[in-house]
Motif scaffolding. Structure first.
Motif, PDB file in Angstrom:
ATOM      1  N   VAL A 151       0.844  -1.204   0.000  1.00  0.00           N
ATOM      2  CA  VAL A 151       0.000   0.000   0.000  1.00  0.00           C
ATOM      3  C   VAL A 151       0.873   1.244   0.000  1.00  0.00           C
ATOM      4  N   SER A 152       0.634   2.133  -0.963  1.00  0.00           N
ATOM      5  CA  SER A 152       1.487   3.308  -0.965  1.00  0.00           C
ATOM      6  C   SER A 152       0.795   4.576  -0.478  1.00  0.00           C
ATOM      7  N   ARG A 153      -0.531   4.638  -0.591  1.00  0.00           N
ATOM      8  CA  ARG A 153      -1.159   5.903  -0.225  1.00  0.00           C
ATOM      9  C   ARG A 153      -2.410   5.742   0.633  1.00  0.00           C
ATOM     10  N   ILE A 154      -2.537   6.686   1.582  1.00  0.00           N
ATOM     11  CA  ILE A 154      -3.718   6.711   2.443  1.00  0.00           C
ATOM     12  C   ILE A 154      -4.733   7.683   1.845  1.00  0.00           C
ATOM     13  N   ALA A 155      -5.939   7.199   1.594  1.00  0.00           N
ATOM     14  CA  ALA A 155      -7.023   8.082   1.144  1.00  0.00           C
ATOM     15  C   ALA A 155      -8.019   8.221   2.288  1.00  0.00           C
ATOM     16  N   LEU A 156      -8.312   9.452   2.653  1.00  0.00           N
ATOM     17  CA  LEU A 156      -9.231   9.670   3.769  1.00  0.00           C
ATOM     18  C   LEU A 156     -10.365  10.587   3.378  1.00  0.00           C
ATOM     19  N   THR A 157     -11.585  10.205   3.757  1.00  0.00           N
ATOM     20  CA  THR A 157     -12.669  11.168   3.610  1.00  0.00           C
ATOM     21  C   THR A 157     -13.683  11.008   4.728  1.00  0.00           C
ATOM     22  N   GLY A 158     -14.366  12.122   5.026  1.00  0.00           N
ATOM     23  CA  GLY A 158     -15.373  12.133   6.087  1.00  0.00           C
ATOM     24  C   GLY A 158     -16.747  12.350   5.497  1.00  0.00           C
TER      25      GLY A 158
END
Ligand code: TRP
Length: 335
Positions: free
Chosen positions: A1-8
């Protein structure tokens, strides 16, 4: 895993077709990518800027969570949690507040819109504005940097908030060094995903023009039949681009499918038939998720358990970030 995607997701309304097409479907596709670890959460403390009713907040939190789960969010794969279960974010929020110029908040859209409405109404510019609303973007920045997020998938309306988060990060890193906080990037959802509501304005709970995702079949059909149309006779050719029924329907279709539908409009389709086609398309898409949704809402403890498990994982990460920040700043230092 290379990237963290975050949403609220703010639990302020029953999820509707616009939320599904604009946020849920693309969010689930992003979470499937093997190079992405998704952190999706219910922003219940953000909802507290407006909600004043316990039952309502609990119900909406569960409705929103159940909707994502019903449409296929895999809680083993996605870190799925309630914001309020991660207290580290609120400690971090104070640090960010200390790094945030007051002027940023004065310019934030949600606050500015309130001020403009008040001015137009000739009342005190800050009437009805609480400090939660005013500092809303700071808590949002904490949500983002609290897990070292790289990507923040958002709609156009939230881009400014992500820009504010970036600005706060740059200032923080300027003061304490690169790597104190991770610099996030907005991932803007395409314009195509803006779904009009029953009356042609953007589909939104505040306009009361939504098609809720999981209405019972009969009610869903009635809702679709309420979409505004003109009074052209049934056999008259219809311009798809100016037809609301078409615009909503095509948002659910691939390009070629939409082209095919547009051709039928141009040949002349009765509004009743056009709406029936739309209703069938929605029903087909929601039938199975609706069964899962109803099952979850009948067993809310399952929803709560999924969120609690996600909170454990989110906290672990937030604890690490906060520990790093506190050491760096000389707060509650250990060495
Ligand atoms: N403000 C966002 C909205 O109203 C919800 C939200 C809260 C959010 N915290 C976030 C979105 C962090 C992205 C990242 O839609």
């Amino acid at each position: 895993v290379s990237r963290i995607a975050l949403t609220g997701i703010k639990p302020t309304g029953t999820p509707h077709l616009g939320n599904y097409l604009g946020a849920i479907e693309p969010g689930l596709a992003l979470a499937e990518r093997s190079d992405v670890q998704a952190y999706y959460f219910i922003a219940d403390y953000h909802a507290l800027t407006t909600i004043r009713d316990r039952e309502e907040l609990v119900r909406l939190t569960r409705e929103v969570a159940a909707t994502w789960l019903a449409f296929g969010l895999d809680p083993d794969r996605v870190v799925f949690y309630r914001q309020s279960d991660v207290p580290e974010l609120f400690e971090l929020s104070w640090v960010l507040a200390c790094m945030c110029p007051k002027g940023f908040m004065n310019k934030a859209h949600a606050y500015k819109a309130c001020v403009q409405e008040n001015e137009a109404a000739g009342v005190d510019p800050d009437a009805g504005v609480n400090m939660g609303l005013y500092t809303y973007p700071i808590l949002m920045a904490a949500d983002i940097v609290g897990v070292d997020a790289d990507l923040v998938p958002v709609g156009q309306d939230q881009v400014q908030h992500v820009e504010i988060a970036r600005d706060i990060v740059l200032r923080t890193n300027h003061a304490w060094g690169e790597g104190t906080l991770k610099l996030p990037e907005a991932m803007i959802r395409g314009e195509a995903a803006v779904v009009p509501g029953l009356d042609g304005r953007k589909m939104s709970k505040s306009y009361g023009n939504t098609i809720p995702c999981f209405e019972p079949t009969k009610r869903l059909r009635k809702t679709v039949m309420r979409i505004t149309t003109d009074s052209l006779p049934p056999e008259a050719p219809k311009d798809p681009e100016t037809s609301l029924v078409y615009r909503i329907h095509s948002a659910m279709l691939s390009r070629p499918q939409a082209e095919e539908l547009a051709a039928r409009y141009r040949e002349g389709i009765a509004w009743g038939e056009a709406k029936q086609l739309l209703f069938e398309a929605i029903e087909e898409r929601v039938a199975e998720p609706r069964a899962r949704y109803e099952e979850l809402m009948a067993h809310p403890e399952r929803i709560d358990a999924a969120l609690a498990a996600g909170a454990e994982r989110a906290r672990e990460r937030a604890r690490a970030v906060l520990g790093r920040v506190r050491e760096t700043l000389g707060i509650a230092y250990s060495r």
